[in-house]
Design a protein around this motif. Structure first.
Motif, PDB file in Angstrom:
ATOM      1  N   GLY A 138     -52.710 -14.738 -27.831  1.00 56.92           N
ATOM      2  CA  GLY A 138     -53.654 -13.716 -28.258  1.00 56.92           C
ATOM      3  C   GLY A 138     -54.629 -13.304 -27.166  1.00 56.92           C
ATOM      4  N   LEU A 139     -54.173 -13.322 -25.943  1.00 54.16           N
ATOM      5  CA  LEU A 139     -55.043 -13.032 -24.803  1.00 54.16           C
ATOM      6  C   LEU A 139     -54.797 -11.625 -24.270  1.00 54.16           C
ATOM      7  N   SER A 140     -55.853 -11.018 -23.782  1.00 50.81           N
ATOM      8  CA  SER A 140     -55.700  -9.730 -23.099  1.00 50.81           C
ATOM      9  C   SER A 140     -55.254  -9.979 -21.653  1.00 50.81           C
ATOM     10  N   GLN A 141     -54.826  -8.900 -21.009  1.00 53.71           N
ATOM     11  CA  GLN A 141     -54.427  -9.034 -19.601  1.00 53.71           C
ATOM     12  C   GLN A 141     -55.615  -9.454 -18.727  1.00 53.71           C
ATOM     13  N   ARG A 142     -56.791  -8.918 -19.026  1.00 54.33           N
ATOM     14  CA  ARG A 142     -57.980  -9.307 -18.249  1.00 54.33           C
ATOM     15  C   ARG A 142     -58.263 -10.801 -18.395  1.00 54.33           C
ATOM     16  N   ALA A 143     -58.088 -11.326 -19.614  1.00 55.39           N
ATOM     17  CA  ALA A 143     -58.360 -12.738 -19.862  1.00 55.39           C
ATOM     18  C   ALA A 143     -57.413 -13.643 -19.090  1.00 55.39           C
ATOM     19  N   VAL A 144     -56.196 -13.164 -18.819  1.00 54.85           N
ATOM     20  CA  VAL A 144     -55.250 -13.954 -18.032  1.00 54.85           C
ATOM     21  C   VAL A 144     -55.529 -13.793 -16.534  1.00 54.85           C
ATOM     22  N   ALA A 145     -55.933 -12.595 -16.124  1.00 57.20           N
ATOM     23  CA  ALA A 145     -56.140 -12.338 -14.689  1.00 57.20           C
ATOM     24  C   ALA A 145     -57.250 -13.207 -14.110  1.00 57.20           C
ATOM     25  N   ARG A 146     -58.305 -13.466 -14.916  1.00 56.01           N
ATOM     26  CA  ARG A 146     -59.450 -14.228 -14.390  1.00 56.01           C
ATOM     27  C   ARG A 146     -59.077 -15.657 -14.000  1.00 56.01           C
ATOM     28  N   PRO A 147     -58.495 -16.472 -14.899  1.00 55.57           N
ATOM     29  CA  PRO A 147     -58.172 -17.849 -14.494  1.00 55.57           C
ATOM     30  C   PRO A 147     -57.085 -17.932 -13.433  1.00 55.57           C
ATOM     31  N   LEU A 148     -56.266 -16.898 -13.331  1.00 58.23           N
ATOM     32  CA  LEU A 148     -55.235 -16.891 -12.277  1.00 58.23           C
ATOM     33  C   LEU A 148     -55.777 -16.364 -10.952  1.00 58.23           C
ATOM     34  N   HIS A 149     -57.088 -15.966 -10.955  1.00 61.39           N
ATOM     35  CA  HIS A 149     -57.755 -15.478  -9.732  1.00 61.39           C
ATOM     36  C   HIS A 149     -57.029 -14.266  -9.147  1.00 61.39           C
ATOM     37  N   LEU A 150     -56.622 -13.367 -10.055  1.00 58.33           N
ATOM     38  CA  LEU A 150     -55.901 -12.190  -9.597  1.00 58.33           C
ATOM     39  C   LEU A 150     -56.816 -11.001  -9.362  1.00 58.33           C
ATOM     40  N   GLY A 151     -58.077 -11.100  -9.766  1.00 58.31           N
ATOM     41  CA  GLY A 151     -59.041 -10.038  -9.495  1.00 58.31           C
ATOM     42  C   GLY A 151     -58.916  -8.879 -10.454  1.00 58.31           C
ATOM     43  N   SER A 152     -57.724  -8.279 -10.579  1.00 57.15           N
ATOM     44  CA  SER A 152     -57.546  -7.085 -11.398  1.00 57.15           C
ATOM     45  C   SER A 152     -56.455  -7.319 -12.438  1.00 57.15           C
ATOM     46  N   HIS A 153     -56.701  -6.828 -13.657  1.00 56.27           N
ATOM     47  CA  HIS A 153     -55.690  -6.967 -14.710  1.00 56.27           C
ATOM     48  C   HIS A 153     -54.487  -6.076 -14.451  1.00 56.27           C
ATOM     49  N   SER A 154     -54.630  -5.082 -13.556  1.00 54.21           N
ATOM     50  CA  SER A 154     -53.486  -4.202 -13.281  1.00 54.21           C
ATOM     51  C   SER A 154     -52.330  -4.967 -12.655  1.00 54.21           C
ATOM     52  N   THR A 155     -52.642  -6.064 -11.978  1.00 57.77           N
ATOM     53  CA  THR A 155     -51.572  -6.882 -11.399  1.00 57.77           C
ATOM     54  C   THR A 155     -50.743  -7.510 -12.511  1.00 57.77           C
ATOM     55  N   ILE A 156     -51.435  -7.982 -13.574  1.00 59.59           N
ATOM     56  CA  ILE A 156     -50.709  -8.534 -14.732  1.00 59.59           C
ATOM     57  C   ILE A 156     -49.816  -7.461 -15.348  1.00 59.59           C
ATOM     58  N   ASP A 191     -47.402 -18.946  -5.656  1.00 58.82           N
ATOM     59  CA  ASP A 191     -48.658 -19.563  -6.059  1.00 58.82           C
ATOM     60  C   ASP A 191     -49.111 -19.042  -7.424  1.00 58.82           C
ATOM     61  N   VAL A 192     -48.813 -17.778  -7.726  1.00 60.17           N
ATOM     62  CA  VAL A 192     -49.171 -17.233  -9.031  1.00 60.17           C
ATOM     63  C   VAL A 192     -48.283 -17.839 -10.121  1.00 60.17           C
ATOM     64  N   ILE A 193     -46.990 -18.019  -9.822  1.00 60.74           N
ATOM     65  CA  ILE A 193     -46.088 -18.672 -10.785  1.00 60.74           C
ATOM     66  C   ILE A 193     -46.598 -20.073 -11.105  1.00 60.74           C
TER      67      ILE A 193
END
Length: 922
Positions: free
Chosen positions: A32-50, A63-65
């Motif tokens: 039940g997570l948004s893309q932004r919520a996943v991008a933060r702990p993965l240190h991706l900076g932007s949800h557009s990458t997700i 490293d992301v995997i």
């Protein structure tokens, strides 16, 4: 909230790439997570990458995997196996890492076919994206093993990344600029390696060859062709025009977190088309030029030479067998001017010759560093490219700067050197600065590195006539402008010929503040010109330039250097038979000698007065007599000095020389105060203050205010004295007069001491002492030591007081200053009395009394008499005590001194018995 943009992007799983994308989307949605919520702990900076990962447009890096597996608590390698399968699948299709997923597997994604900008479908411009070539994710050069220092610059770049993220992830641009060989590329590459984890998608490096020997700068469209090929575009798909390629490049970089190093840029125009257009990217641009037209959030990162310790560390890393010879390394890197290119070159040369000592390398360096080569590099080659692309007028000024004797130059100096208008010179300087050949040392002031200076001088070797003419114009300019500045800030008007203003113009120095600012900014250049004149035997210029710097040397010191230079000017004028120049130089020499306490100052000033008199220069004679009177203060009687001073004052008034009149009145007021004539002193000082105010001379006003404060202090008006000293101190600090500041601080400390604020007094006096020592004023130092000793005596620290008083008295005796000795002896006697040593106290007071009477110092005479009276009273010699205290009281009462009431009380308690009885019966 609506669905994330990728939620409807994928249909049935088909192929490893699509299967991986569906798995990533499923993991997120199951929680039940948004893309932004996943991008933060993965240190991706932007949800557009997700979004790209879940749409199958991009395959996450390893490293992301691994981060996905940790975040969702999956068995290690579960997603990694699908990633490996996806890569293998795409490699078989000719798209190694990140080509779009084939359209038959994906619904609702942007079309997998791309129409090239500017082309029609009829022309066959529609090309399947699958035809793209392999992508390049990493092309940074290896980091420099001997990278040293640059913490400030690295912090600037890191801060730019943080600021860009805080501003919504805009493109961050770090513009690294500096002179040839200063290490711009090494810094950018090192920073890129440090920031790799922040930009995981791609780290690319491209050399734009803006200043590469034998190469023309890379055209932006060619650079874009290489960059687009690096991100996987098939060369057959390249648009034919620059704007089309730039648009495609921005499209390919959209949503990526990438780092781009654009090295060796020639201009902003070359760089702008290469900038990504969306968030999440960092671009580091290096250039010898300041690229002022770059758009967006640009962080300038100026790069200078290394600090000496950093340069030595760099050399030792590259040549480890040199580590043990620290002095030798220090000499070699100094010869390299701490320029990283030169330091590295010398280290490689040293490493190539294991039998050499560092002394051998130093000798070779002195013989020809510019042409010394290690493999294919040499320092001159780095400079040559920048020089070659200058226009002819810039090249000429650069060559002329090779002979410039100063540290920094402004447009007026450059105009004189080039023989052009100062506005044109300003443009030429800016142009050289943009090319990285000059460094900006201050507002519109530029410096030239020593190796560039040597290179410029060698380029001028075939044009010696133009070179010498430029130096002659420069010397003329400095002689004229220094003379104008000296007339604004000097306390006396100097007699001499009127100089002709340079044709190239000069700064408008309307007041003392502007003049002082100019002469301080140009001090190193003026002294450099003076040294050049001395080395080349231009004796007339030695005399003139020394006169031009006399006022600032008197004001700022060091006085030892001033004495050396004035003595050389005296000899130069004497050799030329320039009697007026000799008298002026003697006058300047005598003033500084007097300030240092040299007893020979009076004789030097008497010689100056004699020459002026022979020449019929009444102004010069008045100047010398005034200064002679000041020099006599420590060794002659005050009434005699006053007569000399009044003679000088009369000449100034006859000539209508108001600055001279004010200066003479100022010192006359000081002298009258020392003689006990406080009403006369106040009158003279008020007259001087009025003239200085009319003249708009803040330094003169501050000097007079200090002396007026002393009058109020002696008369017991401590509040008025403190206020006056504060006013003087504020002016001195505003105009940067260190010696005046110290004088005001000393007297302010005395007031704080007398009024019982011992901690404040000690702090203020310590500040004054530091200034006196820094400028070499030993008399001022001795006076403050006496004050500090008196303060410690008042607080009961007798041993500490003794040390200060002994040091102060010793300096006064070394200088032959009788007034200072008398004051120190009276304070020392008071300390002996406090310790109960009446015999020593009486000896010190009697010596002080003899000195005070010899020079006519009324106040110190009265203090000595009062001290002797107290000693006699303590010893039971009441009749003697009464007589001595009555003498002291009469003097104090006559001058209105604050000690009057205290001494009167002592006198009344020291009356003989018969007189007490008479007083009682009456």
């Amino acid at each position: 909230m609506g669905q994330d943009s990728a939620d409807t992007a994928l249909t049935q799983p088909h192929g490893a790439g699509v299967q991986l994308a569906l798995m990533l989307r499923g993991l997120r949605r199951a929680r039940g997570l948004s893309q932004r919520a996943v991008a933060r702990p993965l240190h991706l900076g932007s949800h557009s990458t997700i979004t790209d990962y879940e749409a199958g447009r991009r395959i996450p890096p390893p490293d992301v995997i691994a981060a996905y597996e940790r975040f969702f608590a999956l068995p290690h390698g579960e997603l990694a196996r699908w990633r490996a399968a996806a890569i293998a699948e795409r490699a078989a299709a000719g798209d190694r890492l990140a080509a779009p997923v084939p359209a038959r597997h994906v619904e609702n994604l942007p079309s997998a076919h791309h129409r090239l900008p500017g082309a029609s479908a009829d022309a066959g411009a529609v090309v399947p994206a699958a035809a793209a070539g392999p992508q390049l994710r990493y092309s940074l050069p290896a980091d420099t093993a001997a990278f040293t220092g640059r913490s400030w610059e690295l912090d600037r770049i890191t801060a730019a990344v943080r600021d860009a993220a805080g501003a919504g992830g805009v493109v961050a641009v770090g513009a690294v600029n500096g002179m040839p060989g200063v290490g711009k590329t090494a810094l950018a590459v090192h920073a890129a390696h440090l920031l790799t984890a922040e930009f995981p998608d791609r780290q690319l490096f491209i050399d734009l060859h803006g200043h590469t020997p034998g190469r023309e700068p890379v055209r932006p469209d060619d650079a874009l062709a290489g960059l687009l090929a690096a991100v996987g575009l098939n060369p057959t798909q390249l648009p034919g025009d620059l704007s089309g390629r730039a648009a495609m490049w921005r499209d390919r970089m959209a949503g990526q977190q990438s780092l781009l190093v654009l090295d060796n840029a020639a201009s902003s125009g070359q760089v702008i088309p290469l900038l990504p257009g969306s968030q999440g990217c960092l671009v580091l641009v290096t250039s010898r030029r300041h690229l002022g037209d770059l758009p967006g959030a640009v962080t300038p990162v100026p790069v200078d030479v290394l600090a000496p310790g950093e340069a030595a560390d760099m050399f030792s890393r590259l040549a480890p067998h040199a580590r043990d010879d620290r002095d030798g390394v220090a000499e070699v890197v100094a010869l390299a001017g701490y320029l990283p290119l030169a330091v590295a070159l010398l280290a490689r040369v040293f490493a190539r010759h294991p039998s050499w000592r560092l002394a051998d390398l130093a000798a070779e360096t002195k013989a020809g560093l510019l042409t010394m080569a290690a493999e294919h590099d040499c320092v001159a080659a780095a400079f040559e490219v920048s020089y070659r692309y200058l226009d002819p007028s810039q090249q000429r000024l650069f060559r002329l700067l090779g002979g410039y004797p100063g540290a920094t130059i402004d447009r007026y100096g450059a105009a004189a050197l080039a023989g052009t208008a100062h506005d044109e010179a300003a443009g030429l300087l800016d142009g050289l600065h943009r090319e990285g050949l000059l460094t900006e040392a201050g507002y519109r002031r530029y410096g030239l590195h020593d190796l560039l200076r040597q290179y410029a001088r060698e380029r001028a070797a075939d044009e010696l006539a133009d070179f010498q003419q430029g130096l002659d114009r420069l010397m003329d300019y400095y002689q004229y402008t220094a003379a104008v500045a000296g007339s604004r800030i000097g306390r006396q008007t100097r007699p001499g010929p009127v100089l002709t203003a340079p044709a190239s113009g000069s700064p408008d120095l309307q007041d003392a503040g502007q003049a002082l600012a100019w002469v301080r900014a140009e001090r190193a250049s003026l002294l450099g010109c003076l040294d050049l004149a001395a080395d080349t035997g231009q004796l007339g210029r030695v005399v003139a330039l020394t006169a031009g710097v006399a006022a600032v040397l008197q004001r700022d010191g060091p006085w030892s250097e001033a004495i050396t230079r004035h003595a050389a000017a005296v000899e130069a004028a004497r050799h030329l038979g320039d009697r007026l120049g000799e008298a002026n130089a003697l006058n300047d020499l005598g003033v500084v000698q007097q300030m240092t306490g040299d007893p020979g100052a009076a004789e030097v000033l008497a010689r100056a007065a004699s020459i002026y008199r022979d020449l019929g220069s009444r102004l010069g004679e008045a100047n010398a007599l005034h200064n002679f009177a000041i020099a006599q203060r420590t060794i002659a009687d005050f009434p005699g000095i006053a007569r000399t001073l009044k003679h000088a004052l009369g000449i100034y008034r006859d000539l209508g020389d108001r600055p001279g009149e004010a200066t003479a009145l100022n010192y006359l007021g000081e002298l009258q105060q020392m003689m006990g004539d406080y009403s006369g002193a106040a009158e003279s000082l008020e007259q001087a203050l009025s003239i200085y105010r009319d003249l708009g001379n803040p330094a003169g006003q501050a000097h007079v205010l200090t002396d007026l404060g002393v009058v109020w202090q002696v008369l017991g008006d401590y509040r008025g004295a403190a206020t006056t000293f504060q006013q003087a101190l504020s002016i001195f600090r505003d105009i940067g007069n260190r010696l005046g500041e110290a004088n005001a601080l000393r007297h302010l400390g005395e007031v704080r001491q007398v009024t019982g604020d011992s901690p404040a007094a000690a702090a203020i006096l310590a500040e004054a002492l530091a200034i006196y020592r820094s400028v070499g004023d030993r008399r001022g130092e001795a006076n403050v030591l006496t004050n500090l000793g008196a303060g410690l005596r008042m607080t009961g620290d007798y041993s500490g007081a003794a040390g200060f008083l002994e040091d102060g008295l010793r300096i006064h005796r070394d200088l032959g200053g009788r007034e200072g000795q008398a004051e120190a002896l009276n304070e020392q006697a008071a300390l002996h009395q406090a310790r109960g040593d009446r015999a020593q106290a009486e000896l010190a007071h009697r010596e002080a009394l003899d000195l005070a009477r010899a020079i006519g110092s009324i106040l110190e005479e009265a203090r000595a008499l009062a001290g002797l009276g107290r000693c006699a009273k303590a010893g039971g010699r009441i009749t003697e005590a009464h007589a001595l205290l009555r003498q002291a009281h009469k003097i104090f009462e006559r001058v209105g001194a604050a000690e009057t009431h205290e001494v009167l009380a002592d006198t009344l308690t020291a009356q003989p018995r018969d007189r007490r009885a008479t007083t009682s019966s009456g």
